[in-house]
Design an enzyme around this catalytic site. Structure first.
Site, PDB file in Angstrom:
ATOM      1  N   LYS A 131      -1.323  -8.124  -3.871  1.00  0.00           N
ATOM      2  CA  LYS A 131      -2.215  -6.959  -3.744  1.00  0.00           C
ATOM      3  C   LYS A 131      -1.380  -5.678  -3.821  1.00  0.00           C
ATOM      4  O   LYS A 131      -0.442  -5.496  -3.035  1.00  0.00           O
ATOM      5  CB  LYS A 131      -2.986  -7.012  -2.423  1.00  0.00           C
ATOM      6  CG  LYS A 131      -3.964  -5.859  -2.277  1.00  0.00           C
ATOM      7  CD  LYS A 131      -4.672  -5.868  -0.932  1.00  0.00           C
ATOM      8  CE  LYS A 131      -5.637  -4.694  -0.827  1.00  0.00           C
ATOM      9  NZ  LYS A 131      -6.017  -4.406   0.555  1.00  0.00           N
ATOM     10  N   ASP A 187     -26.138  17.965 -25.662  1.00  0.00           N
ATOM     11  CA  ASP A 187     -26.624  19.090 -24.839  1.00  0.00           C
ATOM     12  C   ASP A 187     -27.685  19.837 -25.630  1.00  0.00           C
ATOM     13  O   ASP A 187     -28.747  20.192 -25.106  1.00  0.00           O
ATOM     14  CB  ASP A 187     -25.496  20.077 -24.531  1.00  0.00           C
ATOM     15  CG  ASP A 187     -24.526  19.551 -23.492  1.00  0.00           C
ATOM     16  OD1 ASP A 187     -24.922  18.659 -22.732  1.00  0.00           O
ATOM     17  OD2 ASP A 187     -23.380  20.031 -23.457  1.00  0.00           O
ATOM     18  N   HIS A 212       0.852  -1.194   0.000  1.00  0.00           N
ATOM     19  CA  HIS A 212       0.000   0.000   0.000  1.00  0.00           C
ATOM     20  C   HIS A 212       0.875   1.227   0.000  1.00  0.00           C
ATOM     21  O   HIS A 212       1.831   1.295   0.768  1.00  0.00           O
ATOM     22  CB  HIS A 212      -0.886   0.048   1.249  1.00  0.00           C
ATOM     23  CG  HIS A 212      -1.778  -1.129   1.372  1.00  0.00           C
ATOM     24  ND1 HIS A 212      -1.367  -2.310   1.940  1.00  0.00           N
ATOM     25  CD2 HIS A 212      -3.055  -1.319   0.987  1.00  0.00           C
ATOM     26  CE1 HIS A 212      -2.360  -3.176   1.894  1.00  0.00           C
ATOM     27  NE2 HIS A 212      -3.395  -2.614   1.323  1.00  0.00           N
ATOM     28  N   LYS A 229     -14.880  19.708 -22.932  1.00  0.00           N
ATOM     29  CA  LYS A 229     -15.791  19.623 -24.088  1.00  0.00           C
ATOM     30  C   LYS A 229     -15.195  20.169 -25.386  1.00  0.00           C
ATOM     31  O   LYS A 229     -15.599  19.746 -26.465  1.00  0.00           O
ATOM     32  CB  LYS A 229     -17.089  20.369 -23.791  1.00  0.00           C
ATOM     33  CG  LYS A 229     -18.007  19.640 -22.850  1.00  0.00           C
ATOM     34  CD  LYS A 229     -19.315  20.397 -22.723  1.00  0.00           C
ATOM     35  CE  LYS A 229     -20.191  19.781 -21.663  1.00  0.00           C
ATOM     36  NZ  LYS A 229     -21.475  20.437 -21.547  1.00  0.00           N
TER      37      LYS A 229
END
Ligand code: ATR
Length: 487
Positions: A135, A318, A110, A282
């Protein structure tokens, strides 16, 4: 597999929706052998015994020898998995593997700070210890950190090594689901909000209900929202409910994206059906697409990407979403429409209004911006104050005035709202803005921003799947979600 992280014993019954229970023994007070044995026996689900060290996000207080001894006892009492940190050292890990009985040993790494440059080496070193499960969990500071982790999963799959790997933090949230599609073994969830044991951890309910984690497999197709931030969006609630209803093996994720080019390049190699695109991407996203639909080109913004024969094609829903919301309440032809604002949202709706032969006047706080847009669309313009002077049938707010947390403000004063007009506010949070409340008092037909989002989502769903979206279900799911969220 979905593992519920249990940090308090009273929460065990709340893990019903999970496949596994991770018992965080380091959280449990006055743990002794009798308690440990009965815990493991009474979980009624496979158990991962974890006794986390402090430097790996845990709370274990005693000596290192005691910490390992508890894990050994968990093995003795029949835990299905025992998790030992890579940092515990080879000697302790080998010793635990040697004494593993029927338990699978997870060797875990971790890193709560970052995704280090040498993560591949760390993973290779863990592999050499030959655990039952590797892990790797790191913190993502950029969307690209997830890709380093996904590469570890893909490599381990090729080598037929079992691995669980994902990223923490807001940039890593989506990896908790996408990693499973790529072949990661386990994803972890909390039993409820505020019970998270790591940053970015979702609840069991979110995993199962909102992301359908139980139905995800290596054939699941990926679609999702690209934006930054994306936390506030509830598109995943609508689309995942629709996929479920129509038995489509796909999942809608939320991608917090800082490096757009790198994101698109990496994701193109996965099984993608498309994306939604929101602020601030966008316009920039248009550079990375193979084709752009005529309407999106005219608006100069893409909010939807569809993968067609391996090519990324940009659309704008949109505009048709907003127009559909308007058309359910009014004719548009030859109507006078006053549009407040001159940004991207204004551009999308004005394109549609002109296409539908409305007469548009753009009113903006910064008049020069209104003029620029008016020149492009060949329509009238003015300042916000000019609303008093013009005669309109439809008033549309595209500015962020009135948006949460500024719910007391409005782009225009109530006296400027014409009796009986159609008033459409693109702001969707709050559900009913001050502008709409005032408009309702003046017998206006009001349209909430929520409508535009729903209609846009229905169009996107059709573009991605070729199927009609289940409108009623999608509305109902969002309404339920918003209702719960407001409590
Ligand atoms: P979007 O893509 O959502 O349209 P944008 O391109 O940043 O966002 O445009 C925001 C619009 O809202 C602009 O027209 C802005 O006015 P200015 O051009 O004067 O900046 C308008 N706007 C934002 N906050 C506003 C407020 N509090 N009152 C009035 N107009 C506001």
């Amino acid at each position: 597999m979905l593992a519920a992280v249990i940090t308090e014993l009273k929460d065990i019954p709340k893990a019903k929706g999970a496949d596994l229970i991770e018992l965080r023994l380091d959280y449990i007070k006055s743990l002794n052998n009798t308690k440990l044995k009965s815990l493991i026996e009474n979980c009624k689900k496979p158990v991962i015994a974890t006794n986390r060290k402090k430097d790996e996000g845990g709370f274990f207080n005693g000596s290192e020898a005691k910490r390992i001894e508890i894990l050994k006892n968990a093995i003795k009492f029949g835990a299905d998995y025992a998790d030992i940190e890579y940092s515990s050292g080879k000697k302790s890990i080998r010793d635990l593997i040697y004494n593993k009985r029927k338990t699978k040993i997870i060797v875990s790494y971790h890193n709560f700070k970052e995704t280090p440059a040498n993560i591949k080496n760390i993973c290779d070193n863990i592999k050499k210890l030959n655990p039952g499960l590797i892990k790797i969990v790191t913190n993502a500071h950029s969307v690209t950190d997830n890709f380093k982790i996904f590469d570890l999963i893909r490599k381990a799959n090729k080598e037929k090594k079992k691995i669980t790997a994902f990223c923490m933090g807001d940039y890593g949230k989506f990896s908790r689901i996408l990693s499973i599609i790529l072949g990661s073994q386990v994803t972890y969830a909390s039993v409820s909000e505020r019970k998270e044991s790591a940053s970015g951890q979702l609840t069991i309910n979110e995993m199962v209900e909102h992301y359908r984690i139980k139905k995800i497999n290596k054939n699941t197709k990926i679609v999702g929202l690209i934006g930054n931030p994306v936390e506030h969006s509830w598109s995943h609630i609508m689309h995942n409910a629709a996929f479920d209803k129509l038995n489509i093996n796909a999942v809608y994720l939320k991608f917090q994206v800082d490096k757009l080019k790198e994101f698109i390049e990496y994701m193109e190699n996965l099984d993608i059906i498309g994306f939604s695109v929101t602020i601030p991407h966008k316009v920039e996203v248009m550079k990375y697409l193979d084709g752009i639909d005529k309407q999106a080109k005219g608006i100069s913004a893409v909010n939807t990407i569809v993968v067609k024969n391996g090519k990324l094609i940009g659309y704008n829903t949109d505009c048709p979403g907003a127009i559909k919301s308007l058309k359910r309440r009014t004719e548009l032809k030859n109507k006078n429409a006053a549009v407040l604002g001159a940004g991207g949202a204004a551009r999308a709706i004005i394109y549609g209004l002109i296409e539908n032969k409305s007469n548009v006047t753009i009113l903006n706080r910064t008049v020069e911006k209104a003029k620029l847009l008016a020149d492009y669309f060949k329509c009238d313009y003015g300042s916000l104050d000019d609303i008093k002077k013009i005669d309109y049938d439809i008033l549309i707010n595209t500015t962020s005035a009135g948006m949460h947390p500024h719910i007391g403000s409005s782009p225009v004063t109530p006296d400027c709202i014409k009796n009986g007009a159609v008033v459409f506010d693109m702001v969707f949070n709050p559900f009913r803005t001050k502008l709409l409340v005032e408009a309702e008092k003046r017998n206006c037909k009001i349209i909430a921003g929520f409508e535009m989002l729903i209609h846009g989502a229905l169009l996107q769903f059709k573009l991605w799947t070729g199927k009609e979206a289940p409108e009623q279900l999608m509305r109902q799911k969002v309404m339920e979600f918003l209702k719960n969220a407001s409590h």
